[in-house]
Design an enzyme around this catalytic site. Structure first.
Site, PDB file in Angstrom:
ATOM      1  N   TYR A  29       0.847  -1.209   0.070  1.00  0.00           N
ATOM      2  CA  TYR A  29       0.155   0.125  -0.043  1.00  0.00           C
ATOM      3  C   TYR A  29       0.825   1.208  -0.069  1.00  0.00           C
ATOM      4  CZ  TYR A  29      -4.041  -2.806   0.801  1.00  0.00           C
ATOM      5  OH  TYR A  29      -4.964  -3.881   0.638  1.00  0.00           O
ATOM      6  N   ASP A  64      -5.885  -6.511   5.355  1.00  0.00           N
ATOM      7  CA  ASP A  64      -7.196  -5.920   4.670  1.00  0.00           C
ATOM      8  C   ASP A  64      -8.028  -6.950   4.360  1.00  0.00           C
ATOM      9  OD1 ASP A  64      -8.935  -4.081   3.402  1.00  0.00           O
ATOM     10  OD2 ASP A  64      -7.401  -3.724   1.590  1.00  0.00           O
ATOM     11  N   ASP A  79      -2.778 -18.191   3.316  1.00  0.00           N
ATOM     12  CA  ASP A  79      -3.912 -19.035   2.650  1.00  0.00           C
ATOM     13  C   ASP A  79      -4.540 -20.054   3.423  1.00  0.00           C
ATOM     14  OD1 ASP A  79      -1.354 -19.893   2.296  1.00  0.00           O
ATOM     15  OD2 ASP A  79      -1.588 -20.349   0.356  1.00  0.00           O
ATOM     16  N   LYS A 114       3.520 -14.993   4.403  1.00  0.00           N
ATOM     17  CA  LYS A 114       3.495 -15.694   3.272  1.00  0.00           C
ATOM     18  C   LYS A 114       5.028 -15.942   2.919  1.00  0.00           C
ATOM     19  CE  LYS A 114       1.796 -17.889  -0.393  1.00  0.00           C
ATOM     20  NZ  LYS A 114       0.920 -19.082  -0.418  1.00  0.00           N
TER      21      LYS A 114
HETATM   22 MG    MG Z   1     -10.658  -2.795   3.041  1.00  0.00          MG
END
Ligand code: MG
Ligand code: NAI
Length: 339
Positions: free
Chosen positions: A123, A233, A209, A175
């Site tokens: 981000y 998120d 995952d 990950k």
């Molecule tokens: Mg969101």
């Protein structure tokens, strides 16, 4: 003495749920000394900008803010107020609890908190397209930035949060099997932070995952989850879905210079002005704000009052399958706060 805090009522249903929240806090006997400021469309209408300097100055002074949902102005070229606040106050940890409140849903015993790193990862805005031959957008590239310092402060926040709230376990979600550098650094740093909580807070790590599947199969196993920006998120919306959606989902944005508390939902223009918005998420955000200033008993009392009004008194707004108005909810929760 009342603690000073900035109040942004917000747009759409914001003023309705904020009025309800103020009534309940008064009944709880733990009100703040509010400095009311404008933000969002309400601020555009009065001063021509969605985030006035007076609002920023107020938060800088009080370091504490309760914020209603803000409508993101369309077509005005304004940058998102939420993003601006995140940058201005370095709000590095996004905290989203997900707890079963209304019985009869898919899961009965979910009680977890997702702590998402809020300033780094994918981000950071390094997201570009490149021209190849005749195609102006033939290739796209995004860069993910993870720092030891950024990982360390959010991990420390997660463990401190677990300790303060009597939680037992922190799950580090990553990950690192594929993203060996970025996710690897996050995992390594969080594991290092975990060492200073040995014997106090249990730690485990899980690949993202697998975490997504486990959250759907057996969400009761999770307590506190700490993870990087993108994973957080996605997983925090997943977790809100496990417990019945947005109407009861609060969030906190914790920074070095301030902390801002808000409902996760938006301004709900489709029901604004009808007096039927669920004030629950905003009330639970206020409870998180009480926790943050060390008033954990008051925060717990407020959470119990919200639950009792919904579950025992059956006072529910239409989004929860009931017929109650926002004002009736506020009265029911206030009554529970007093008893
Ligand atoms: Mg969101
Ligand atoms: P939304 O969350 O406002 O609404 C989605 C659906 O949930 C609607 O059907 C709405 O009626 C319902 N809903 C939301 N909160 C509710 C409540 N407390 N009680 C009962 N029903 C509720 O999302 P939407 O429609 O995508 O966004 C509307 C505006 O809000 C947009 O301008 C968006 O940018 C903004 N927004 C602001 C946020 C913030 O300030 N943190 C977060 C999300 C959206």
């Amino acid at each position: 003495m009342k603690r000073e805090a900035t109040l942004i009522a917000g747009d759409g249903i914001g003023p309705e749920i904020t009025k309800a929240t103020l009534e309940v806090l008064e009944a709880l006997g733990h009100d703040f000394d509010w400095d009311e400021q404008y933000g969002g469309m309400a601020a555009v209408d009065t001063g021509g900008t969605p985030l006035p300097n007076a609002t920023v100055d107020s938060i800088r002074r009080t370091r504490l803010c309760l914020k209603g949902p803000l409508t993101t102005p369309v077509g005005g070229g304004y940058r998102s107020v939420n993003v601006a606040l995140r940058q201005e106050f370095d709000l590095y940890a996004n905290v989203r609890p997900a707890k079963t409140i209304v019985p009869g849903g898919r899961y009965t015993n979910v009680d977890l908190v997702i702590i998402r790193e809020n300033t780094e990862g994918l981000y950071v805005g390094l997201d570009h397209t490149f021209k190849l031959g005749g195609d102006r957008r033939a290739l796209a590239q995004a860069m993910s930035i993870v720092t030891r310092e950024g990982s360390e402060r959010v991990a420390r926040y997660a463990f401190e949060y677990a300790k303060a709230h009597g939680r037992k376990k922190v799950t580090i979600v990553h990950k690192a099997n594929i993203l060996k550098a970025t996710s690897g650094l996050f995992l390594e740093t969080a594991r290092h932070v975990a060492k200073s909580y040995e014997g106090v807070i249990a730690v485990e790590d899980k690949i993202v995952d697998n975490t997504a599947m486990q959250l759907v199969m057996k969400p009761e196993q999770f307590d506190v989850i700490v993870t990087t920006n993108l994973f957080g998120d996605i997983l925090s919306d997943l977790a809100a879905g496990l417990v019945g959606g947005l109407g009861l989902a609060p969030g906190a944005n914790i920074g070095t210079h301030a902390a801002i508390f808000e409902p996760v939902h938006g301004s709900a223009p489709d029901i604004a002005g009808q007096g039927i918005a669920n004030p629950g998420a905003q009330l639970l955000a206020a409870a998180m704000m009480l926790d943050h200033v060390g008033e954990l008993a008051a925060g717990n009392r407020l959470r119990r009052a919200v639950e009792a009004a919904i579950v025992e008194d059956n006072v529910r707004t239409p989004d929860l399958g009931g017929h109650a108005t926002t004002a009736e909810c506020a009265r029911a929760v206030a009554r529970r706060c007093r008893s």
